[in-house]
Scaffold this active site. Structure first.
Site, PDB file in Angstrom:
ATOM      1  N   LYS A 173       0.835  -1.204   0.000  1.00 18.72           N
ATOM      2  CA  LYS A 173       0.000   0.000   0.000  1.00 18.72           C
ATOM      3  C   LYS A 173       0.876   1.263   0.000  1.00 18.72           C
ATOM      4  O   LYS A 173       2.093   1.182   0.222  1.00 18.72           O
ATOM      5  CB  LYS A 173      -0.929  -0.051   1.217  1.00 18.72           C
ATOM      6  CG  LYS A 173      -1.898  -1.244   1.175  1.00 18.72           C
ATOM      7  CD  LYS A 173      -2.785  -1.271   2.403  1.00 18.72           C
ATOM      8  CE  LYS A 173      -3.744  -2.440   2.342  1.00 18.72           C
ATOM      9  NZ  LYS A 173      -4.625  -2.478   3.529  1.00 18.72           N
ATOM     10  N   TYR A 184     -12.152  -2.987  -3.313  1.00 23.39           N
ATOM     11  CA  TYR A 184     -12.690  -3.113  -1.955  1.00 23.39           C
ATOM     12  C   TYR A 184     -14.221  -3.141  -1.942  1.00 23.39           C
ATOM     13  O   TYR A 184     -14.825  -2.791  -0.916  1.00 23.39           O
ATOM     14  CB  TYR A 184     -12.166  -1.967  -1.083  1.00 23.39           C
ATOM     15  CG  TYR A 184     -10.744  -2.183  -0.596  1.00 23.39           C
ATOM     16  CD1 TYR A 184     -10.398  -3.303   0.161  1.00 23.39           C
ATOM     17  CD2 TYR A 184      -9.735  -1.254  -0.878  1.00 23.39           C
ATOM     18  CE1 TYR A 184      -9.096  -3.505   0.611  1.00 23.39           C
ATOM     19  CE2 TYR A 184      -8.428  -1.452  -0.432  1.00 23.39           C
ATOM     20  CZ  TYR A 184      -8.129  -2.580   0.325  1.00 23.39           C
ATOM     21  OH  TYR A 184      -6.843  -2.782   0.777  1.00 23.39           O
ATOM     22  N   ASN A 220      -1.873  -0.057   7.253  1.00 27.86           N
ATOM     23  CA  ASN A 220      -1.311  -1.369   7.600  1.00 27.86           C
ATOM     24  C   ASN A 220      -0.398  -1.972   6.525  1.00 27.86           C
ATOM     25  O   ASN A 220      -0.224  -3.180   6.447  1.00 27.86           O
ATOM     26  CB  ASN A 220      -2.410  -2.337   8.054  1.00 27.86           C
ATOM     27  CG  ASN A 220      -3.421  -2.655   6.958  1.00 27.86           C
ATOM     28  OD1 ASN A 220      -3.348  -2.093   5.869  1.00 27.86           O
ATOM     29  ND2 ASN A 220      -4.330  -3.554   7.236  1.00 27.86           N
ATOM     30  N   HIS A 260      -1.597  -5.551   1.609  1.00 29.82           N
ATOM     31  CA  HIS A 260      -2.833  -6.329   1.460  1.00 29.82           C
ATOM     32  C   HIS A 260      -2.484  -7.700   0.889  1.00 29.82           C
ATOM     33  O   HIS A 260      -1.619  -7.800   0.021  1.00 29.82           O
ATOM     34  CB  HIS A 260      -3.784  -5.615   0.481  1.00 29.82           C
ATOM     35  CG  HIS A 260      -4.900  -6.488  -0.007  1.00 29.82           C
ATOM     36  ND1 HIS A 260      -6.077  -6.655   0.702  1.00 29.82           N
ATOM     37  CD2 HIS A 260      -5.015  -7.273  -1.108  1.00 29.82           C
ATOM     38  CE1 HIS A 260      -6.858  -7.508   0.032  1.00 29.82           C
ATOM     39  NE2 HIS A 260      -6.240  -7.882  -1.060  1.00 29.82           N
ATOM     40  N   GLU A 289      -8.987 -11.012  -7.573  1.00 31.47           N
ATOM     41  CA  GLU A 289      -8.100  -9.846  -7.458  1.00 31.47           C
ATOM     42  C   GLU A 289      -7.007  -9.861  -8.535  1.00 31.47           C
ATOM     43  O   GLU A 289      -6.670  -8.812  -9.095  1.00 31.47           O
ATOM     44  CB  GLU A 289      -7.499  -9.789  -6.052  1.00 31.47           C
ATOM     45  CG  GLU A 289      -8.557  -9.429  -5.020  1.00 31.47           C
ATOM     46  CD  GLU A 289      -8.119  -9.537  -3.566  1.00 31.47           C
ATOM     47  OE1 GLU A 289      -8.952  -9.251  -2.688  1.00 31.47           O
ATOM     48  OE2 GLU A 289      -6.950  -9.906  -3.303  1.00 31.47           O
TER      49      GLU A 289
HETATM   50  P1  CMP Z   1      -6.759  -5.213   3.829  1.00 29.40           P
HETATM   51  O1  CMP Z   1      -6.081  -6.490   4.143  1.00 29.40           O
HETATM   52  O2  CMP Z   1      -6.320  -4.455   2.639  1.00 29.40           O
HETATM   53  O3  CMP Z   1      -8.324  -5.472   3.723  1.00 29.40           O
HETATM   54  C1  CMP Z   1      -9.294  -4.508   4.031  1.00 29.40           C
HETATM   55  C2  CMP Z   1      -8.698  -3.265   4.593  1.00 29.40           C
HETATM   56  O4  CMP Z   1      -9.599  -2.431   5.236  1.00 29.40           O
HETATM   57  C3  CMP Z   1      -7.701  -3.638   5.664  1.00 29.40           C
HETATM   58  O5  CMP Z   1      -6.569  -4.238   5.103  1.00 29.40           O
HETATM   59  C4  CMP Z   1      -7.501  -2.302   6.335  1.00 29.40           C
HETATM   60  O6  CMP Z   1      -6.567  -1.482   5.625  1.00 29.40           O
HETATM   61  C5  CMP Z   1      -8.876  -1.690   6.199  1.00 29.40           C
HETATM   62  N1  CMP Z   1      -9.614  -1.760   7.455  1.00 29.40           N
HETATM   63  C6  CMP Z   1     -10.177  -2.857   8.018  1.00 29.40           C
HETATM   64  N2  CMP Z   1     -10.796  -2.515   9.155  1.00 29.40           N
HETATM   65  C7  CMP Z   1     -10.628  -1.180   9.322  1.00 29.40           C
HETATM   66  C8  CMP Z   1     -11.029  -0.232  10.301  1.00 29.40           C
HETATM   67  N3  CMP Z   1     -11.737  -0.608  11.371  1.00 29.40           N
HETATM   68  N4  CMP Z   1     -10.668   1.057  10.120  1.00 29.40           N
HETATM   69  C9  CMP Z   1      -9.948   1.434   9.049  1.00 29.40           C
HETATM   70  N5  CMP Z   1      -9.538   0.575   8.070  1.00 29.40           N
HETATM   71  C10 CMP Z   1      -9.864  -0.702   8.214  1.00 29.40           C
END
Ligand code: CMP
Length: 143
Positions: free
Chosen positions: A9, A49, A112, A115, A126
């Protein structure tokens, strides 16, 4: 052979974690099948998403994904979907174990770093979305 979709990301790219992340997957023994660095459009991020469209954080998640270039990759190998998720660590960095990518490099769930597809079915979808024709290479106009 099983494949998964992994995306570094914008925060991972900006923080210089591309090499470290690729290295962890390579050292495990997985095979890098495809890679491109791109800026995605809002509509494309919303499609990726789409399962989360009803979540309160959907708007900020999409804003984050389009905030800079991402590195989209296809990795291949035995059980790469589930093992890739283990290498990445729990979605919430507060719960991801030290030694995982998020456990070592992230604090906030909204930043984070990476992904990874959550199932073989998601991986197929995907990879088709991100590596179809027409998704152009990243235009080098930043950094
Ligand atoms: P990812 O593995 O990309 O899949 C969905 C994404 O949504 C996750 O990583 C986070 O980046 C985001 N995400 C999931 N839960 C939350 C939350 N409570 N607040 C903000 N972002 C979230």
């Amino acid at each position: 052979m099983e494949q998964t979709f992994i995306m570094i990301k914008p925060d991972g790219v900006q923080r210089g974690l591309i090499g470290e992340i690729i290295s962890r997957f390579e050292k495990k023994g997985f095979y890098l099948k495809g890679l491109k660095m791109i800026n995605v459009e809002r509509s494309f991020a919303e499609k990726h998403y789409s399962d989360l469209a009803a979540k309160p954080f959907f708007g900020s998640l999409v804003d984050y994904i389009i905030s800079g270039p991402v590195v989209a990759m296809v990795w291949e190998g035995k059980n790469v979907v589930a093992t890739g998720r283990k290498i990445i660590g729990a979605t919430n960095p507060a719960e991801s174990a030290p030694g995982t990518i998020r456990g070592d490099y992230a604090i906030e769930i909204g930043r984070n770093v990476i992904h990874g597809s959550d199932s073989v079915e998601s991986a197929t979808k995907e990879i088709a979305l991100w590596f179809s024709e027409g998704i152009s290479q990243w235009q080098s106009n930043q950094h």
